[in-house]
Motif scaffolding. Structure first.
Motif, PDB file in Angstrom:
ATOM      1  N   TYR A  22      -9.975   9.880   8.166  1.00 23.55           N
ATOM      2  CA  TYR A  22      -9.848   8.422   8.258  1.00 23.55           C
ATOM      3  C   TYR A  22     -11.217   7.754   8.198  1.00 23.55           C
ATOM      4  O   TYR A  22     -11.413   6.766   7.481  1.00 23.55           O
ATOM      5  CB  TYR A  22      -9.135   8.041   9.543  1.00 23.55           C
ATOM      6  CG  TYR A  22      -9.124   6.549   9.812  1.00 23.55           C
ATOM      7  CD1 TYR A  22      -8.256   5.705   9.125  1.00 23.55           C
ATOM      8  CD2 TYR A  22     -10.011   5.976  10.733  1.00 23.55           C
ATOM      9  CE1 TYR A  22      -8.258   4.341   9.353  1.00 23.55           C
ATOM     10  CE2 TYR A  22     -10.017   4.625  10.963  1.00 23.55           C
ATOM     11  CZ  TYR A  22      -9.143   3.803  10.282  1.00 23.55           C
ATOM     12  OH  TYR A  22      -9.162   2.453  10.508  1.00 23.55           O
ATOM     13  N   THR A  25     -12.631   7.986   4.525  1.00 20.97           N
ATOM     14  CA  THR A  25     -12.002   7.157   3.497  1.00 20.97           C
ATOM     15  C   THR A  25     -12.432   5.698   3.594  1.00 20.97           C
ATOM     16  O   THR A  25     -12.415   4.976   2.601  1.00 20.97           O
ATOM     17  CB  THR A  25     -10.474   7.227   3.612  1.00 20.97           C
ATOM     18  OG1 THR A  25     -10.074   6.839   4.944  1.00 20.97           O
ATOM     19  CG2 THR A  25      -9.976   8.620   3.322  1.00 20.97           C
ATOM     20  N   GLU A  26     -12.821   5.254   4.777  1.00 19.73           N
ATOM     21  CA  GLU A  26     -13.220   3.868   4.953  1.00 19.73           C
ATOM     22  C   GLU A  26     -14.590   3.570   4.337  1.00 19.73           C
ATOM     23  O   GLU A  26     -14.942   2.412   4.142  1.00 19.73           O
ATOM     24  CB  GLU A  26     -13.252   3.520   6.447  1.00 19.73           C
ATOM     25  CG  GLU A  26     -11.884   3.525   7.111  1.00 19.73           C
ATOM     26  CD  GLU A  26     -10.937   2.521   6.462  1.00 19.73           C
ATOM     27  OE1 GLU A  26     -11.334   1.359   6.274  1.00 19.73           O
ATOM     28  OE2 GLU A  26      -9.802   2.913   6.135  1.00 19.73           O
ATOM     29  N   HIS A  65     -10.325  10.984  -1.053  1.00 23.56           N
ATOM     30  CA  HIS A  65      -9.014  10.882  -1.696  1.00 23.56           C
ATOM     31  C   HIS A  65      -8.535   9.438  -1.842  1.00 23.56           C
ATOM     32  O   HIS A  65      -7.921   9.084  -2.843  1.00 23.56           O
ATOM     33  CB  HIS A  65      -7.977  11.699  -0.925  1.00 23.56           C
ATOM     34  CG  HIS A  65      -7.980  11.457   0.543  1.00 23.56           C
ATOM     35  ND1 HIS A  65      -8.932  11.997   1.376  1.00 23.56           N
ATOM     36  CD2 HIS A  65      -7.137  10.743   1.342  1.00 23.56           C
ATOM     37  CE1 HIS A  65      -8.679  11.628   2.615  1.00 23.56           C
ATOM     38  NE2 HIS A  65      -7.601  10.858   2.628  1.00 23.56           N
ATOM     39  N   ARG A  66      -8.837   8.605  -0.869  1.00 25.16           N
ATOM     40  CA  ARG A  66      -8.375   7.212  -0.960  1.00 25.16           C
ATOM     41  C   ARG A  66      -9.065   6.497  -2.118  1.00 25.16           C
ATOM     42  O   ARG A  66      -8.409   5.785  -2.901  1.00 25.16           O
ATOM     43  CB  ARG A  66      -8.658   6.487   0.357  1.00 25.16           C
ATOM     44  CG  ARG A  66      -8.245   5.014   0.339  1.00 25.16           C
ATOM     45  CD  ARG A  66      -8.559   4.350   1.667  1.00 25.16           C
ATOM     46  NE  ARG A  66      -8.230   2.933   1.634  1.00 25.16           N
ATOM     47  CZ  ARG A  66      -8.452   2.105   2.653  1.00 25.16           C
ATOM     48  NH1 ARG A  66      -8.973   2.566   3.781  1.00 25.16           N
ATOM     49  NH2 ARG A  66      -8.132   0.832   2.562  1.00 25.16           N
ATOM     50  N   THR A  67     -10.367   6.678  -2.255  1.00 27.84           N
ATOM     51  CA  THR A  67     -11.100   6.059  -3.358  1.00 27.84           C
ATOM     52  C   THR A  67     -10.639   6.626  -4.696  1.00 27.84           C
ATOM     53  O   THR A  67     -10.554   5.901  -5.693  1.00 27.84           O
ATOM     54  CB  THR A  67     -12.610   6.286  -3.187  1.00 27.84           C
ATOM     55  OG1 THR A  67     -13.012   5.806  -1.903  1.00 27.84           O
ATOM     56  CG2 THR A  67     -13.393   5.559  -4.258  1.00 27.84           C
ATOM     57  N   VAL A  69      -7.619   7.698  -5.416  1.00 29.08           N
ATOM     58  CA  VAL A  69      -6.312   7.091  -5.716  1.00 29.08           C
ATOM     59  C   VAL A  69      -6.510   5.661  -6.226  1.00 29.08           C
ATOM     60  O   VAL A  69      -5.835   5.232  -7.177  1.00 29.08           O
ATOM     61  CB  VAL A  69      -5.410   7.109  -4.468  1.00 29.08           C
ATOM     62  CG1 VAL A  69      -4.152   6.277  -4.700  1.00 29.08           C
ATOM     63  CG2 VAL A  69      -5.036   8.539  -4.108  1.00 29.08           C
ATOM     64  N   GLN A  70      -7.415   4.912  -5.612  1.00 33.13           N
ATOM     65  CA  GLN A  70      -7.688   3.552  -6.081  1.00 33.13           C
ATOM     66  C   GLN A  70      -8.242   3.560  -7.503  1.00 33.13           C
ATOM     67  O   GLN A  70      -7.884   2.705  -8.331  1.00 33.13           O
ATOM     68  CB  GLN A  70      -8.669   2.877  -5.127  1.00 33.13           C
ATOM     69  CG  GLN A  70      -8.094   2.590  -3.747  1.00 33.13           C
ATOM     70  CD  GLN A  70      -9.142   2.065  -2.780  1.00 33.13           C
ATOM     71  OE1 GLN A  70     -10.347   2.131  -3.028  1.00 33.13           O
ATOM     72  NE2 GLN A  70      -8.681   1.549  -1.650  1.00 33.13           N
ATOM     73  N   ALA A 320      -8.622  13.746  -5.715  1.00 26.41           N
ATOM     74  CA  ALA A 320      -7.649  13.072  -4.851  1.00 26.41           C
ATOM     75  C   ALA A 320      -6.891  14.072  -3.975  1.00 26.41           C
ATOM     76  O   ALA A 320      -6.462  13.744  -2.864  1.00 26.41           O
ATOM     77  CB  ALA A 320      -6.666  12.263  -5.696  1.00 26.41           C
TER      78      ALA A 320
END
Length: 422
Positions: A22, A25-26, A65-67, A69-70, A320
């Motif tokens: 968490y 990803t921020e 992974h969040r970046t 996916v974006q 990702a």
């Protein structure tokens, strides 16, 4: 008892892994994937300091992974998955859209409407140029230097130091390298040893932790630490070709004297980092604002440009899944490899923070290299893969307020346009 301890270990590992994921990803940055897909721009350095920074803060085995996916969503919305020659790469991780704008200053004192900057190579260079904040001694009364009361009265008038930068672009008229001008190789050419070295260096941390896992615990989970580097090498092998510096079109008939070169003066609208003016031949200056470095999409076949695009996008998909699958896989690992993996992830997240907040998106780039050379010598040559040589010359003026910066800019604009009219 052992079963209870094992379950507790797994629970603690999963909880810590989720928290670390968490936090990571921020702060993960889109420019990390721009680096992945444009190695000739983002790993274009032989500077030891830059290579050390690359090795410390640019591992991609952390929670990105969040970046990813974006980035994939942007690629989908741009239509790049539809097929050959489909979609627009502008505004994606293939070719960022900075949103900056510029105007053309005309000889009659007017200016054009604001135009979009698609490629901001020289703007990026100028934003990276730094000088020691100081007042122009020639613009101040020398009698005030040692007068403390006078300096106290002057100080409130100084709002913030800014620079007025005037960059003059021209084409080199000789193939001989000027010894007084540092040479930088452009980022639109084929890959070289410096690019490969930069990519390999960027995963030094993951390789180190993989070596620890393999030598200390002799665990098969060592293979996981190879994936971040393997994905980068795959992206390196499948990198897309980039639009080079175009040669000027020949005008006039053979035997006739060459037509005069049309000059242009452009001003960057955004003044938050200073006042930027760029002058030079129209066909040369504008291509750096437009499609220089844009991916080429004409070659067909298994080694064609579409295949390169797909390979590049698939590496983003791989990243990702890298952290989530790693978290699940290491649940089944012995406690020793679990601890090493968690330590690696904490180091990776810390590195991502330094990357995000420490200007990591510029480290090792062509812009950084050119900016350093211009700051030191005010003149640099940019050599393209086509053999084109661009000479950039820099003039700078330090000002103490936005109003003074605007006044100096207008004065320089007037002088430059007068020289173009001669």
């Amino acid at each position: 008892m052992a079963t209870v301890a094992a379950r507790f270990s797994v629970s603690v590992f999963a909880a810590l892994g989720t928290v670390v994921g968490y936090l990571g990803t921020e702060v993960s940055s889109h420019s990390m994937f721009e680096r992945l897909l444009w190695p000739s721009r983002f790993y274009n350095t032989t500077n030891v300091g830059s290579l050390i920074a690359i090795s410390c803060i640019m591992t991609m085995g952390g929670p990105v992974h969040r970046t990813a996916v974006q980035a994939l969503e942007t690629l989908t919305l741009s239509g790049l998955w539809k097929g050959k020659f489909q979609g627009d790469m502008l505004g994606t991780i293939f070719y960022r859209d900075t949103g900056r704008r510029y105007v053309v200053r005309n000889p009659d004192g007017t200016q054009s409407e604001e135009r979009q900057v698609r490629n901001d190579f020289w703007i990026g260079v100028m934003r990276l140029i730094t000088y020691h904040a100081r007042l122009d001694e020639g613009s101040r009364d020398n009698s005030m230097r040692d007068d403390e009361e006078s300096l106290d009265r002057l100080q409130p008038k100084i709002r913030d130091y800014q620079q007025v930068l005037i960059l003059k672009l021209s084409r080199s008229t000789t193939s001989v390298i000027d010894g007084d001008s540092p040479v930088n190789y452009s980022d639109s050419g084929p890959l070289t040893a410096r690019h490969v070295a930069g990519v390999a260096t960027s995963e030094s941390i993951s390789c180190f932790f993989g070596l620890v896992t393999g030598t200390v615990f002799r665990s098969g989970f060592t293979l996981w630490y190879i994936f971040p580097l393997v994905f980068k090498l795959i992206a390196l092998a499948g990198h897309v070709r980039r639009t080079p510096i175009k040669r000027p079109a020949k005008k006039g008939k053979e035997g006739e004297p060459p037509a005069p070169v049309e000059q242009i003066l452009c001003e960057v609208v955004d003044t938050s980092q200073g006042f930027f003016l760029i002058e030079g031949p129209t066909e040369l200056v504008l291509q750096f604002f437009h499609r220089y470095g844009y991916p080429i999409r004409g070659r067909r076949g298994l080694r064609g440009d579409r295949a390169r695009e797909v390979i590049s996008m698939c590496t983003v998909i791989a990243y990702a899944f890298l952290y989530p699958l790693g978290l699940v896989a290491f649940v089944f690992a012995p406690i020793g490899p679990q601890i090493v993996w968690l330590i690696y992830q904490i180091v990776a997240v810390t590195a991502m923070h330094f990357y995000h907040y420490g200007g990591g998106d510029h480290i090792g780039t062509t812009e950084e290299s050119v900016a350093c050379d211009l700051s030191e010598r005010q003149r640099v040559q940019l050599v393209d893969r086509t053999g084109e040589r661009i000479v950039a010359e820099l003039e700078s003026v330090m000002v103490s307020s936005a109003a003074e910066g605007r006044a100096v800019t207008e004065d320089r604009v007037k002088k430059i346009l007068e020289s173009h009219a001669l």
